[in-house]
Design a protein around this motif. Structure first.
Motif, short mmCIF file in Angstrom:
data_model
loop_
_atom_site.label_atom_id
_atom_site.label_comp_id
_atom_site.label_asym_id
_atom_site.label_seq_id
_atom_site.Cartn_x
_atom_site.Cartn_y
_atom_site.Cartn_z
N TYR A 131 -3.52 3.74 -2.15
CA TYR A 131 -3.39 2.83 -3.28
C TYR A 131 -2.88 1.50 -2.77
N ALA A 132 -3.22 0.43 -3.48
CA ALA A 132 -2.79 -0.91 -3.04
C ALA A 132 -2.55 -1.79 -4.25
N LEU A 133 -1.86 -2.89 -4.00
CA LEU A 133 -1.71 -3.95 -5.00
C LEU A 133 -1.51 -5.25 -4.25
N LEU A 134 -2.16 -6.30 -4.73
CA LEU A 134 -2.02 -7.63 -4.12
C LEU A 134 -1.04 -8.47 -4.93
N ASP A 135 -0.47 -9.46 -4.25
CA ASP A 135 0.48 -10.33 -4.96
C ASP A 135 -0.19 -11.03 -6.14
N GLU A 136 -1.48 -11.39 -5.96
CA GLU A 136 -2.14 -12.10 -7.06
C GLU A 136 -2.35 -11.18 -8.27
N ARG A 145 -0.08 10.40 -9.45
CA ARG A 145 0.29 9.96 -10.81
C ARG A 145 1.39 8.89 -10.75
N VAL A 146 2.34 9.09 -9.86
CA VAL A 146 3.42 8.11 -9.68
C VAL A 146 2.83 6.74 -9.33
N LEU A 147 1.88 6.71 -8.41
CA LEU A 147 1.30 5.43 -7.97
C LEU A 147 0.52 4.78 -9.10
N GLU A 148 -0.19 5.61 -9.86
CA GLU A 148 -0.95 5.04 -10.99
C GLU A 148 0.00 4.52 -12.06
N ARG A 149 1.05 5.27 -12.33
CA ARG A 149 2.03 4.82 -13.33
C ARG A 149 2.74 3.55 -12.87
N ALA A 150 2.84 3.37 -11.55
CA ALA A 150 3.49 2.16 -11.02
C ALA A 150 2.53 0.97 -11.01
N GLY A 151 1.31 1.18 -11.46
CA GLY A 151 0.36 0.07 -11.60
C GLY A 151 -0.44 -0.22 -10.35
N MET A 152 -0.42 0.71 -9.38
CA MET A 152 -1.20 0.44 -8.17
C MET A 152 -2.66 0.86 -8.39
N ARG A 153 -3.52 0.34 -7.57
CA ARG A 153 -4.96 0.50 -7.73
C ARG A 153 -5.49 1.39 -6.61
N THR A 174 0.84 -1.20 0.00
CA THR A 174 0.00 0.00 0.00
C THR A 174 0.87 1.25 0.00
N ALA A 175 0.25 2.35 -0.39
CA ALA A 175 0.89 3.66 -0.32
C ALA A 175 -0.20 4.69 -0.16
N ALA A 176 0.09 5.72 0.61
CA ALA A 176 -0.91 6.77 0.82
C ALA A 176 -0.33 8.11 0.41
#
Ligand SMILES: CC(C)(COP(=O)(O)OP(=O)(O)OC[C@H]1O[C@@H](n2cnc3c(N)ncnc32)[C@H](O)[C@@H]1OP(=O)(O)O)[C@@H](O)C(=O)NCCC(=O)NCCS
Length: 193
Positions: A168-173, A138-146, A126-128
């Protein structure tokens, strides 16, 4: 780790003055929850990273110069007693304002996400950010986080009062399902002199 033309590594003593030179920049602290960092604390904390089982923060080097810092902390998820611990990662980043707008923030977030899943085997990252931190979002979106959460008036700011916060978050799956990295790599530009 090397990615997008940058080197991500642990900090060593000679890096400390550079980190000190931009970590407390007013333009940086405007967007940070932890504002002024005492220079001695900064030295102590960065040089302790290699000895920490949970702190994988790194400096970011371009052409032999430190241009940013990345934060990656292993934390516990939450839940009922007995939940697995040390499964989640929280990332963050600060780019030296003298090197901003050159793709380094995006490359740093991409590297931290990759390290969290591929090297550390974490489950969720996660990142806030302040909702009005357009560059960080924009950085988080460009990094593929949701984008997972918008919290209204959740974050106190010394000058602006209560601010909205995005998480923003991203799961391993999700990471695994993505397969080979097809996201658009930032064009990390060498700074014009
Ligand atoms: C946020 C930060 C990391 C961005 O780093 P950066 O290296 O300048 O970002 P990039 O060059 O990778 O640019 C990422 C995107 O943000 C945009 N952007 C950069 N600076 C911007 C600004 N001041 N205003 C609006 N958009 C901006 C870029 O155009 C790019 O968007 P694009 O992909 O649509 O072209 C950097 O500005 C910083 O360290 N800020 C202070 C600390 C901070 O906010 N940290 C994050 C806390 S959550």
């Amino acid at each position: 780790m090397r990615l997008d033309g940058l080197v991500f590594r642990e900090a060593v003593e000679p890096d400390v003055p550079v980190l000190q030179s931009f970590r407390n920049d007013p333009g940086v602290n405007h967007f940070m929850v932890r504002t002024h960092v005492d220079p001695d604390d900064l030295r102590r904390e960065w040089l302790a990273v290699p000895h920490s089982p949970t702190d994988y923060s790194c400096v970011v080097e371009r052409d032999g110069q430190v241009v940013a810092m990345g934060f990656l902390d292993i934390v516990d998820g939450s839940g009922q007693p007995g939940h697995p611990t040390g499964t989640d990662g929280v990332i963050g980043y600060v780019v030296d304002p003298r090197a901003a707008g050159q793709g380094i923030g995006t490359a740093t977030a991409r590297a931290l996400v990759r390290a969290a899943f591929d090297r550390l085997g974490l489950r969720r990252v996660t990142a806030a950010a302040n909702a009005d931190n357009v560059a960080s979002v924009r950085v988080l979106e460009r990094a593929g986080m949701r984008r997972e959460r918008l919290s209204l008036k959740a974050l106190w700011h010394q000058e602006l009062g209560w601010l909205d916060e995005v998480e923003y978050a991203l799961l391993d799956e999700e990471w695994d399902a993505r397969g080979p990295d097809t996201s658009r790599a930032p064009d990390v530009r060498t700074r014009a002199t």
